[in-house]
Design an enzyme around this catalytic site. Structure first.
Site, PDB file in Angstrom:
ATOM      1  CD  GLU A  41      -4.303   1.709 -15.540  1.00 57.91           C
ATOM      2  OE1 GLU A  41      -4.159   1.271 -16.690  1.00 57.91           O
ATOM      3  OE2 GLU A  41      -3.609   1.322 -14.573  1.00 57.91           O
ATOM      4  CG  HIS A  98      -7.556  -1.924 -16.064  1.00 61.13           C
ATOM      5  ND1 HIS A  98      -7.015  -0.751 -15.573  1.00 61.13           N
ATOM      6  CD2 HIS A  98      -6.668  -2.906 -15.781  1.00 61.13           C
ATOM      7  CE1 HIS A  98      -5.839  -1.031 -15.022  1.00 61.13           C
ATOM      8  NE2 HIS A  98      -5.608  -2.321 -15.142  1.00 61.13           N
ATOM      9  N   GLY A 100       0.870  -5.587 -14.809  1.00 55.52           N
ATOM     10  CA  GLY A 100       1.111  -4.372 -15.578  1.00 55.52           C
ATOM     11  C   GLY A 100       2.598  -4.183 -15.823  1.00 55.52           C
ATOM     12  N   GLY A 147       0.427  -0.036 -10.003  1.00 56.89           N
ATOM     13  CA  GLY A 147       1.518   0.839 -10.418  1.00 56.89           C
ATOM     14  C   GLY A 147       2.147   1.616  -9.276  1.00 56.89           C
ATOM     15  CB  SER A 190       2.527  -3.532  -6.983  1.00 58.62           C
ATOM     16  OG  SER A 190       2.289  -2.159  -7.314  1.00 58.62           O
ATOM     17  CD  GLU A 239      -5.728  -5.263 -12.314  1.00 63.20           C
ATOM     18  OE1 GLU A 239      -4.684  -5.834 -12.625  1.00 63.20           O
ATOM     19  OE2 GLU A 239      -6.165  -4.264 -12.917  1.00 63.20           O
ATOM     20  CG  ASN A 273      -3.322  -4.218 -18.965  1.00 66.49           C
ATOM     21  OD1 ASN A 273      -3.190  -3.774 -20.098  1.00 66.49           O
ATOM     22  ND2 ASN A 273      -4.053  -3.603 -18.024  1.00 66.49           N
ATOM     23  CD1 TRP A 274       2.185  -6.475 -21.935  1.00 69.58           C
ATOM     24  CD2 TRP A 274       2.519  -6.248 -24.139  1.00 69.58           C
ATOM     25  NE1 TRP A 274       2.798  -7.625 -22.383  1.00 69.58           N
ATOM     26  CE2 TRP A 274       3.013  -7.511 -23.736  1.00 69.58           C
ATOM     27  CE3 TRP A 274       2.629  -5.893 -25.490  1.00 69.58           C
ATOM     28  CZ2 TRP A 274       3.610  -8.408 -24.631  1.00 69.58           C
ATOM     29  CZ3 TRP A 274       3.212  -6.788 -26.382  1.00 69.58           C
ATOM     30  CH2 TRP A 274       3.703  -8.032 -25.955  1.00 69.58           C
ATOM     31  CE  LYS A 275      -1.792  -1.346 -16.282  1.00 68.18           C
ATOM     32  NZ  LYS A 275      -1.798  -0.771 -14.940  1.00 68.18           N
TER      33      LYS A 275
HETATM   34  P1  13P Z   1       0.902  -3.026 -12.129  1.00 68.81           P
HETATM   35  O1  13P Z   1       1.314  -4.481 -12.189  1.00 68.81           O
HETATM   36  O2  13P Z   1       1.792  -2.129 -12.928  1.00 68.81           O
HETATM   37  O3  13P Z   1       0.635  -2.570 -10.742  1.00 68.81           O
HETATM   38  O4  13P Z   1      -0.521  -2.956 -12.904  1.00 68.81           O
HETATM   39  C1  13P Z   1      -1.514  -3.864 -12.590  1.00 68.81           C
HETATM   40  C2  13P Z   1      -2.596  -3.723 -13.575  1.00 68.81           C
HETATM   41  O5  13P Z   1      -3.278  -2.712 -13.647  1.00 68.81           O
HETATM   42  C3  13P Z   1      -2.816  -4.830 -14.518  1.00 68.81           C
HETATM   43  O6  13P Z   1      -4.006  -4.664 -15.227  1.00 68.81           O
END
Ligand code: 13P
Length: 248
Positions: A96, A94, A231, A170, A210, A164, A10-12
Site C-alpha cells: 500500500e 508494504h 491485515g 484484502g 488474506s 505479500e 498490521n492494523w493499517k
Molecule cells: P489482509 O490480511 O487484509 O489481506 O492484508 C494483508 C496485509 O497487507 C498485511 O500487511
C-alpha cells in the site's frame, strides 16, 4: 534449522483509541509464548497500545517510518521517536505504501536502512501485482525488492521478509500453499546469495495476503513459511489468535 514463527498484525488505518487498546489487551492476554507475536497500530495509538501490552511478550510495531533522524520533515516520524515509544519492529515496502501512496524503491531502501541501523527488527515487504504474476515476472519483482536491502544488515534475528502478493491483500483470495512456498523458497535462496546460507536459514519469512484462521495452518506449515503478516483478520482478537496458534 528451527526458526521461531513470527505472526504480526498490521492494523493499517483502522481502530480508534478505545478499540486499539481493547484489541491489544486481548492479544496480550491470549498470545502463546511459543510463537513471536506483534501488532502494528496506527502511529497515533502506539503509545496507548504500548501501555496495553506492558508486561506481555507481544512486540509493538510501526507500519511506517521516515529515514531522517530529525528536522524539517513535516508530518514524518523518525526511528528514534518510535524507539522512544517502545517500538520493536517496523514495516517497510508494504504494497500500500509502494502502490497506493507511491513510495519509490529508493525511498523504501532508505527507510529499511534507517530501521535496521536504529536497532529495530525490520519487516521488509515484497510481492508482485497480478499483472506481474500473469506475465511470469513474480520472481524478478521479488528479487528487485530484496535488492533494496543492504549487505550491512548482518543480524538475521532482526531481518524478517514478508511475502505479500498484491493480488491477495484484502481480496479474500490467498496464495495457494504451493504458490507461497515457491516464492518463499526463492526468497531464502536469494538471501543465501546476498549473505550466506546460514544467514538465510535464520531469517523469518512471513506470508501475508488474506491469511485467516481457515488457511493459516496449511500456509504456515510450508517449509519456508515462518508465520504471517495479517491485515483484516488481525482486527479481531479471536481470529488473530487463532492464526497465531495455527503457526508452527
Ligand atoms: P489482509 O490480511 O487484509 O489481506 O492484508 C494483508 C496485509 O497487507 C498485511 O500487511
Amino acid at each position: 534449522m528451527a526458526r521461531t514463527s513470527f505472526v504480526a498484525g498490521n492494523w493499517k488505518m483502522n481502530t480508534n483509541k478505545a478499540t486499539a487498546v481493547e484489541l491489544a489487551k486481548a492479544v496480550a492476554k491470549g498470545a502463546p509464548t511459543r510463537v513471536d507475536v506483534g501488532v502494528a497500530p496506527p502511529f497515533v495509538y502506539l503509545h496507548a497500545v504500548g501501555q496495553a501490552l506492558a508486561g506481555s511478550k507481544v512486540l509493538l510495531g510501526a507500519q511506517d517510518v521516515y529515514f531522517e533522524k530529525n528536522g524539517a520533515f513535516t508530518g514524518e516520524i523518525s526511528v528514534e521517536m518510535l524507539k522512544d515509544l517502545g517500538v520493536r519492529f517496523c514495516l517497510t515496502g508494504h504494497s500500500e505504501r509502494r502502490h497506493v501512496i507511491g513510495e519509490s524503491s529508493a525511498l523504501v531502501a532508505r527507510k529499511a536502512e534507517a530501521v535496521y541501523a536504529g536497532g529495530l527488527i525490520l519487516i521488509h515487504c515484497v510481492g508482485e501485482k497480478l499483472e506481474q504474476r500473469d506475465a511470469n515476472q513474480t520472481l524478478q519483482v521479488v528479487q528487485a525488492q530484496l535488492n533494496e536491502l543492504s549487505r550491512k544488515m548482518d543480524d538475521p534475528a532482526r531481518m524478517v521478509i514478508a511475502y505479500e502478493p498484491v493480488w491477495a491483500i484484502g481480496t479474500g483470495r490467498n496464495a495457494t500453499d504451493q504458490q507461497a512456498q515457491e516464492v518463499h523458497a526463492f526468497i531464502r535462496q536469494t538471501l543465501g546469495t546476498m549473505w550466506n546460507k546460514d544467514y538465510a536459514d535464520r531469517v523469518r519469512i512471513q506470508y501475508g495476503g488474506s491469511m485467516k484462521p481457515e488457511n493459516a495452518k496449511s500456509l504456515t506449515s510450508q517449509t519456508d513459511v515462518d508465520g504471517g503478516l495479517i491485515g483484516g483478520a488481525a482486527l479481531k482478537a479471536d481470529a488473530f489468535l487463532a492464526i497465531v496458534n495455527a503457526a508452527k
